[in-house]
Design a protein around this motif. Sequence first.
Motif, mmCIF file in Angstrom:
data_model
loop_
_atom_site.group_PDB
_atom_site.id
_atom_site.type_symbol
_atom_site.label_atom_id
_atom_site.label_comp_id
_atom_site.label_asym_id
_atom_site.label_seq_id
_atom_site.Cartn_x
_atom_site.Cartn_y
_atom_site.Cartn_z
ATOM 1 N N ASN A 1 36.368 48.512 40.949
ATOM 2 C CA ASN A 1 35.091 47.833 41.107
ATOM 3 C C ASN A 1 33.963 48.838 41.347
ATOM 4 O OD1 ASN A 1 33.343 45.716 41.267
ATOM 5 N ND2 ASN A 1 33.894 45.129 43.353
ATOM 6 N N THR A 2 33.071 48.952 40.382
ATOM 7 C CA THR A 2 31.834 49.720 40.528
ATOM 8 C C THR A 2 30.703 48.817 40.053
ATOM 9 O OG1 THR A 2 31.894 50.670 38.303
ATOM 10 C CG2 THR A 2 33.004 51.933 40.037
ATOM 11 N N ASP A 3 29.476 49.179 40.366
ATOM 12 C CA ASP A 3 28.335 48.373 39.910
ATOM 13 C C ASP A 3 28.329 48.258 38.385
ATOM 14 O OD1 ASP A 3 27.505 48.002 42.512
ATOM 15 O OD2 ASP A 3 25.997 49.594 42.453
ATOM 16 N N GLY B 1 33.350 42.574 28.068
ATOM 17 C CA GLY B 1 34.443 42.128 28.928
ATOM 18 C C GLY B 1 35.500 41.335 28.193
ATOM 19 N N THR C 1 39.557 40.978 28.800
ATOM 20 C CA THR C 1 40.095 39.728 29.329
ATOM 21 C C THR C 1 40.870 38.919 28.296
ATOM 22 O OG1 THR C 1 37.999 38.576 28.901
ATOM 23 C CG2 THR C 1 38.307 39.529 31.101
ATOM 24 N N ALA D 1 30.903 48.593 36.337
ATOM 25 C CA ALA D 1 32.043 47.791 35.884
ATOM 26 C C ALA D 1 31.715 46.309 35.974
ATOM 27 C CB ALA D 1 33.280 48.114 36.725
ATOM 28 N N HIS D 2 31.126 45.911 37.075
ATOM 29 C CA HIS D 2 30.769 44.503 37.269
ATOM 30 C C HIS D 2 29.794 44.049 36.192
ATOM 31 C CE1 HIS D 2 30.241 40.773 39.431
ATOM 32 N NE2 HIS D 2 28.925 40.942 39.376
ATOM 33 N N LEU D 3 28.767 44.849 35.957
ATOM 34 C CA LEU D 3 27.755 44.518 34.957
ATOM 35 C C LEU D 3 28.362 44.406 33.551
ATOM 36 C CD1 LEU D 3 24.649 44.245 34.326
ATOM 37 C CD2 LEU D 3 24.704 46.704 33.913
ATOM 38 N N LEU E 1 32.276 54.366 35.377
ATOM 39 C CA LEU E 1 33.417 53.467 35.513
ATOM 40 C C LEU E 1 34.547 54.256 36.157
ATOM 41 C CD1 LEU E 1 33.306 51.870 31.954
ATOM 42 C CD2 LEU E 1 32.599 50.796 34.103
ATOM 43 N N MET F 1 31.652 44.152 32.599
ATOM 44 C CA MET F 1 32.724 43.168 32.420
ATOM 45 C C MET F 1 32.161 41.758 32.265
ATOM 46 S SD MET F 1 35.741 44.321 32.016
ATOM 47 C CE MET F 1 36.833 42.950 32.369
ATOM 48 N N ASN F 2 31.003 41.512 32.840
ATOM 49 C CA ASN F 2 30.381 40.196 32.698
ATOM 50 C C ASN F 2 29.583 40.077 31.412
ATOM 51 O OD1 ASN F 2 31.417 39.144 35.071
ATOM 52 N ND2 ASN F 2 29.777 40.019 36.295
#
Length: 139
Positions: free
Chosen positions: A103-105, A116, A120, A107-109, A87, A111-112
């Motif tokens: 944005n990293t791979d 996350g 949020t 982080a995307h995985l 991250l 946060m979803n």
Amino acid sequence: GGGGTTTTPAPYKDRGSLDSAGGRDSTVDAQKLHSRLKEQFRNQIALFRQGVYLITGFKIDMSQGGDNDSQIFTVRSVYGEREEDHLKFKWSPKKKNKLDMLNTDMAHLLMNGAGGVYVTQRGSWPGFMATVTLQLFDQ
């Protein structure tokens, strides 16, 4: 009046500022001290980083952000499978201590995923990172 004798202490000599005939140069001494202090500082930082890694499970590297007013933290978990599993956070202390995840791979995985929600809905990076640790540990 009081009689008696008094002795005058020997004059103080600053041993670091003797001339070259005295065999010592204050500049050389200052450089040696500076060098030793830098080495001690490096050692203490390395120990601190190792302790943080052992306690939290995260290896954290810091680099200068592109705008000189921010720092970039690259965070790798002891449970990450690959070197690119990391991250990245951008921290801007002058902007009310603003912390943004870049944005990293990974982080995307994450946060979803379930973690996350901690960011949020609750604004909690520590809650998110705890979830990251548990999620990676369970894999």
